[in-house]
Design a protein around this motif. Structure first.
Motif, PDB file in Angstrom:
ATOM      1  N   LEU A  78      49.395  42.105  37.666  1.00 56.39           N
ATOM      2  CA  LEU A  78      50.106  41.351  36.516  1.00 56.39           C
ATOM      3  C   LEU A  78      51.010  41.657  35.070  1.00 56.39           C
ATOM      4  O   LEU A  78      52.126  41.394  34.996  1.00 56.39           O
ATOM      5  CB  LEU A  78      48.948  40.378  35.544  1.00 56.39           C
ATOM      6  N   VAL A  79      50.191  42.491  35.238  1.00 53.47           N
ATOM      7  CA  VAL A  79      51.184  44.069  33.718  1.00 53.47           C
ATOM      8  C   VAL A  79      52.024  44.436  34.932  1.00 53.47           C
ATOM      9  O   VAL A  79      53.508  43.914  34.144  1.00 53.47           O
ATOM     10  CB  VAL A  79      50.406  44.775  33.142  1.00 53.47           C
ATOM     11  N   ALA A  80      52.278  44.872  35.712  1.00 50.45           N
ATOM     12  CA  ALA A  80      53.844  45.323  37.060  1.00 50.45           C
ATOM     13  C   ALA A  80      54.542  43.593  36.635  1.00 50.45           C
ATOM     14  O   ALA A  80      55.723  43.721  37.069  1.00 50.45           O
ATOM     15  CB  ALA A  80      52.981  45.917  38.158  1.00 50.45           C
ATOM     16  N   ALA A  81      53.443  42.520  37.549  1.00 50.74           N
ATOM     17  CA  ALA A  81      54.763  41.464  37.321  1.00 50.74           C
ATOM     18  C   ALA A  81      55.716  41.135  35.790  1.00 50.74           C
ATOM     19  O   ALA A  81      56.812  41.363  35.924  1.00 50.74           O
ATOM     20  CB  ALA A  81      53.956  40.657  37.565  1.00 50.74           C
ATOM     21  N   ARG A  82      54.966  41.757  34.814  1.00 49.24           N
ATOM     22  CA  ARG A  82      55.777  41.101  33.855  1.00 49.24           C
ATOM     23  C   ARG A  82      57.409  42.212  33.769  1.00 49.24           C
ATOM     24  O   ARG A  82      57.815  41.878  33.793  1.00 49.24           O
ATOM     25  CB  ARG A  82      54.877  41.649  33.077  1.00 49.24           C
ATOM     26  N   ARG A  83      56.695  43.542  33.964  1.00 51.02           N
ATOM     27  CA  ARG A  83      57.158  44.408  34.075  1.00 51.02           C
ATOM     28  C   ARG A  83      59.069  44.398  35.078  1.00 51.02           C
ATOM     29  O   ARG A  83      60.319  44.283  34.785  1.00 51.02           O
ATOM     30  CB  ARG A  83      56.665  46.161  33.520  1.00 51.02           C
ATOM     31  N   LEU A  84      58.236  43.914  36.321  1.00 48.05           N
ATOM     32  CA  LEU A  84      59.414  43.852  37.047  1.00 48.05           C
ATOM     33  C   LEU A  84      60.159  42.586  37.029  1.00 48.05           C
ATOM     34  O   LEU A  84      61.614  42.697  37.304  1.00 48.05           O
ATOM     35  CB  LEU A  84      58.961  43.421  38.255  1.00 48.05           C
TER      36      LEU A  84
END
Length: 248
Positions: A78-84
Motif C-alpha cells: 500500500l505504501v508502494a501504491a501511494r508512491r506510484l
C-alpha cells in the motif's frame, strides 16, 4: 538499470522466518524503530524497483495493479501504491479483506490511499480489470501457513494469467521463506524484493523458478541489531552503495 539499484558479489548471511520475526521484535522493542517506519521503507524500495527496473525510471500513465493482504506485507504494498500514484501511475488496489479487518498499521496505510482517492476494491472485483502494465504482489509474507485460500488464492491465480511484470514484496505469495516449499497456488514473479536480509527459502532450487530476479531492500535495520545474542549474525554493510541491491 537505474543508479538506485546495484548488483553485489559478496558473501552474506541468510536468515529463516523465526530470525526475521526476532529482527522485527528487536527493531520495535529494543531499537524503537516502529513498524510504520519499516513499512514505509519497504514500500518505497518496492516502488523504486518497479519504476527503475521495468519502466526506465518513469511510471507516468502506467496502469499498475497492487494486490494487498491485511498484514504487514500488504501494508508495504500500500505504501508502494501511494508512491506510484504520486509519480503519475494509474494505480488500482485490490485487497483480500475490507480495511476494517486489517491490522492497525496497514489499515492506516489504506486510509491514506482512500483520502488520496486511489481506487481500492475487494479481491472479487479484480476480474473486472482491463489492460495493465504491471502487478505488485503484497498478499502474503512470512506469515504463510499452508496453501493460500479464498481471496488470496483467487488473486494469485489472476496475476499468474497476466502477461505483465509481477514484482513480489519479500516473497512471492505462496512460498515458505524458511523451507523454500512451494504451496498452491503461488505467484510466479518476474522479480522479488526481499527485505532486510536474504531469506534461506529464496535460494532453494524450486524457489528460484518462481522468484525471478532477486533483490534486497533496506528497511533501516541497524547493523548492531544483527549482532544481538538472539541472532548472532555478521553485519555485511550490504547497503553501503544503494538501498536496493540485486542478489541474482
Amino acid at each position: 538499470m537505474g543508479n538506485t539499484i546495484k548488483e553485489i558479489h559478496t558473501d552474506y548471511d541468510k536468515i529463516d522466518t523465526d530470525q526475521m520475526i526476532e529482527v522485527d521484535r528487536l527493531m520495535m522493542e529494543e531499537y524503537h524503530i516502529d513498524l510504520v517506519q519499516m513499512m514505509e521503507n519497504a514500500g518505497r524500495c518496492l516502488a523504486i524497483l518497479l519504476k527503475e527496473r521495468f519502466f526506465d525510471g518513469d511510471v507516468e500513465g502506467k496502469r499498475i495493479v497492487v494486490m494487498a493482504g491485511s498484514g504487514g506485507n500488504g501494508g508495504g504494498a500500500l505504501v508502494a501504491a501511494r508512491r506510484l500514484h504520486n509519480w503519475g501511475a494509474k494505480v488500482q488496489v485490490f485487497t483480500t479483506s475490507a480495511a476494517d479487518d486489517f491490522t492497525p498499521v496497514p489499515k492506516h496505510q489504506c486510509s491514506i490511499l482512500e483520502r488520496m482517492g486511489v481506487s481500492i476494491a475487494l479481491a472479487d472485483k479484480i476480474n473486472e480489470v482491463g489492460e495493465i502494465d504491471a502487478i505488485l504482489d503484497g498478499i502474503i509474507g512470512y506469515s504463510l501457513h499452508g496453501d493460500p485460500r479464498g481471496s488470496a488464492a483467487s488473486m494469485i491465480q489472476w496475476a499468474n494469467a497476466r502477461d505483465v511484470p509481477v514484482v513480489a514484496l519479500d516473497t512471492p505469495s505462496g512460498l515458505d521463506l524458511t523451507s523454500g516449499k512451494l504451496y498452491d497456488p503461488i505467484v510466479k514473479a518476474t522479480a522479488t524484493l526481499t527485505l532486510a536480509m536474504p531469506k534461506i527459502g529464496l535460494f532453494s532450487e524450486e524457489a528460484r523458478a518462481i522468484i525471478g530476479e532477486l533483490y534486497l531492500g533496506d528497511i533501516s535495520v541497524p547493523n548492531e541489531l544483527y549482532q544481538e545474542k538472539t541472532l548472532g549474525l555478521k553485519p555485511s554493510n550490504i547497503f553501503r552503495y544503494s538501498d536496493i541491491v540485486r542478489l541474482y
